[in-house]
Enzyme design. Structure first.
Site, PDB file in Angstrom:
ATOM      1  N   ASP A 165      -1.900  -1.887  -7.918  1.00  0.00           N
ATOM      2  CA  ASP A 165      -2.757  -1.380  -8.984  1.00  0.00           C
ATOM      3  C   ASP A 165      -1.988  -1.309 -10.309  1.00  0.00           C
ATOM      4  OD1 ASP A 165      -5.408  -0.078  -9.474  1.00  0.00           O
ATOM      5  OD2 ASP A 165      -4.163   1.617 -10.075  1.00  0.00           O
ATOM      6  N   GLU A 194      12.121  -8.248   3.725  1.00  0.00           N
ATOM      7  CA  GLU A 194      12.773  -7.656   4.905  1.00  0.00           C
ATOM      8  C   GLU A 194      11.911  -7.879   6.149  1.00  0.00           C
ATOM      9  OE1 GLU A 194      13.102  -3.486   4.037  1.00  0.00           O
ATOM     10  OE2 GLU A 194      14.353  -3.848   2.283  1.00  0.00           O
TER      11      GLU A 194
HETATM   12  C1  NOJ Z   1      -7.500  -0.343 -11.413  1.00  0.00           C
HETATM   13  C2  NOJ Z   1      -8.448  -0.029 -10.307  1.00  0.00           C
HETATM   14  O1  NOJ Z   1      -9.019  -1.224  -9.860  1.00  0.00           O
HETATM   15  C3  NOJ Z   1      -9.457   0.934 -10.871  1.00  0.00           C
HETATM   16  O2  NOJ Z   1     -10.544   1.122 -10.005  1.00  0.00           O
HETATM   17  C4  NOJ Z   1      -8.756   2.223 -11.174  1.00  0.00           C
HETATM   18  O3  NOJ Z   1      -9.658   3.122 -11.790  1.00  0.00           O
HETATM   19  C5  NOJ Z   1      -7.581   1.999 -12.124  1.00  0.00           C
HETATM   20  N1  NOJ Z   1      -6.784   0.851 -11.765  1.00  0.00           N
HETATM   21  C6  NOJ Z   1      -6.689   3.196 -12.134  1.00  0.00           C
HETATM   22  O4  NOJ Z   1      -6.016   3.318 -10.920  1.00  0.00           O
END
Ligand code: NOJ
Length: 549
Positions: free
Chosen positions: A215, A266
């Site tokens: 993310d 790893e």
């Molecule tokens: C991207 C994620 O796909 C989204 O749903 C989220 O709100 C933001 N990152 C923050 O984590």
């Protein structure tokens, strides 16, 4: 377990894989509380195996107060009780592997939940304590530090800073949160943070995860001194940023990905790391997937392209050149849990910024049937392209964006953090319809659903489409079969001469013709392998056909 790397079948499986995104809250609810869960997913994995995808990516299912639908994690090594238990996660991974599906899990390293014990310890430890250095605390500006340390804004609206009150009741410093106020950003210059995330990766790799979707993989490094920036995310398209930005796409993040690559290596079995990174241009994006960094990155340039032949051709060429230039496959994605579902998005008169949705008052409301025709045509472009493709749950059913969600049912923080209630991402997150006549269309045995499902979704239910010639579900299944049999994911693309508003290309031995004009065009004489809609000896507009080359 899937095959290990000593088996040739699995060598770098991710290069051409079709990866299906499960959004756990909305896939299938076994407990009946109206929120999808891990046992629900496990019970429906055969749908995915039958569909013919190679892997499943699960959006976060970790412990979380659910202020950002699970992207606010309060324990990275446990399952949220709303969604199940660690045993349920093990059972899911085991069953997926039995069915030949790989499992990619999400990891959220830019921020945790403010309820995470690491943040709670940082608050409790008081000013100057080393625990505070896990996150980004700064004194405020102005008299008494009453103004935020800089002008950065949250992706969900409002300032990116929240002031704390110390234990003795005095106003304290501010902490940074590029997203919701309950999502404090980590300080990745602190080695303690990097060590904790190595442990998290190993925890899930040890449990059998085949990879991670990372993310905000372009946001972890912040410029020293945290200088002001002149950007309002809700007006400019959020996470895209051009050069020299104080928090997006900074060079310092690459050392983190090199470290993560070493952790992945790893393990046996070609574990893969994929970046969610809003980086442009594409040749800069390609830096994330250099041989010693991540394996894949989502191609948001492709996702954001409008339904225009010249634009689409350019982004396909640029993607293949940019990613190919560093030896990585391109990825292709049309829909996900943050974006208006692609049949509707590609039918909007004006493109919307990432993260912004359509609601009851939106002036631009595409009609369902023509939008679906266009969406299906777009899908048959994507699934023919060399590289790896991401399919978002429900797109195989042709689901429309849910537009008429009442305000009091909305959940996305964007709606509540913006003064005029900007519609966020709820419309693409509505729980799936499985059976036309069951409560909640088979999503939940009790009929509950955390976001309301439109009544018209009975006709989109999986069971209503299974075995029905011409249904969207059958189109996806056929496309994935042809893709596999003809090696489209590993093929090379060659463009054929075409008229304006028509795309014509060949991958392996499949010729793909896409009519993006307003009129029908003659259908080339060749065996039809698959079409996105009805065809005669003409190819109607907004239709794609796969022909034997
Ligand atoms: C991207 C994620 O796909 C989204 O749903 C989220 O709100 C933001 N990152 C923050 O984590």
């Amino acid at each position: 377990m899937p095959n290990t790397s000593s088996d040739p079948v699995s060598v770098e499986w991710w290069r051409a894989a079709v990866i299906y995104q499960v959004y756990p809250r909305s896939f299938a609810d076994a407990s009946g509380d109206g929120v999808g869960d891990l046992p629900g997913i496990t019970s429906r994995l055969e749908h995915l195996a039958d569909l013919g995808v190679d892997a499943v990516w699960l959006s976060p299912f970790y412990r979380s107060p659910q202020n950002d639908a699970g992207y606010d994690v309060s324990d990275y090594c446990d399952v949220d009780p709303l969604l199940g238990t660690l045993d349920d996660a093990d059972a899911l991974i085991r069953r997926a592997h039995e069915l030949g599906l790989r499992v990619v899990v999400d990891v959220v390293p830019n921020h945790s939940s403010s309820e995470h014990k690491w943040f709670q310890e940082a608050l409790a430890a008081g000013p100057g304590a080393p625990e505070r250095d896990r996150y980004i605390f700064r004194e405020g500006r102005g008299l008494d530090g009453a103004k935020p340390p800089n002008n950065w804004l949250s992706m969900f609206g409002g300032p990116a800073w929240t002031r704390i009150t110390e234990a003795d009741g005095t106003p304290g410093p501010w902490y940074l949160h590029l997203f919701d106020t309950t999502q404090p950003d980590f300080d990745w210059t602190n080695p303690w943070v990097a060590d904790r995330f190595d442990e998290i990766l190993r925890f899930w790799f040890d449990r059998g995860a085949d990879g991670f979707r990372i993310d905000v993989a372009h946001g972890l490094a912040k410029a020293p001194g945290l200088p002001d920036v002149d950007v309002d995310p809700l007006r400019t398209g959020g996470e895209w940023a051009d050069d020299d930005h104080p928090y997006w796409s900074r060079d310092e993040v690459h050392d983190i990905w090199r470290r993560w690559r070493r952790v992945a290596e790893e393990y046996d079995g070609d574990r893969a790391l994929v970046a969610e990174a809003w980086v442009r241009p594409l040749n800069k994006m390609a830096l994330w997937v250099r041989p010693d960094e991540l394996h894949q990155a989502f191609n948001f340039g492709y996702l954001m392209a409008t339904w225009d032949a010249a634009e689409l051709r350019a982004v396909i060429d640029d993607s293949l050149a940019a990613f190919g230039g560093v030896g990585a496959p391109s990825t292709w994605v049309l829909s996900n849990h943050d974006t208006v579902r692609h049949p509707f998005r590609l039918s909007l008169k004006e493109p919307l910024p990432h993260g912004i949705g359509i609601g009851p008052n939106s002036p631009d409301r595409p009609d369902e049937a023509p939008a679906l025709a266009r969406g299906r045509a777009a899908t048959l472009v994507m699934l023919a392209l060399p590289g790896s493709a991401y399919v978002y749950q429900g797109e195989e059913l042709g689901l429309p964006e849910a537009i008429d969600i009442p305000d009091d049912a909305r959940q996305d923080p964007t709606f509540f953090s913006t003064p005029d209630g900007v519609y966020g991402r709820d419309g693409c997150r509505v729980p799936l319809p499985w059976e036309p006549d069951a409560p909640a269309f088979g999503f939940s045995p009790t009929g509950k659903s955390w976001l309301p499902q439109p009544a018209s979704w009975a006709e989109y239910a999986a069971a209503a489409q299974l075995g029905v010639e011409g249904s969207t579900l059958e189109m996806y299944k056929s496309a994935l079969t042809v893709r596999r049999e003809h090696g489209l994911g590993t093929g090379n693309i060659a463009w054929n001469e075409s008229i304006d508003d028509v795309l014509d290309f060949t991958v392996s031995d499949v010729r793909v013709v896409v009519n993006m004009s307003d009129e029908e065009i003659p259908l080339p004489h060749a065996e039809v392998l698959l079409a996105s809609g009805p065809i005669t000896d003409a190819l109607p507009h907004d239709t794609t056909v796969w022909l034997r080359a």
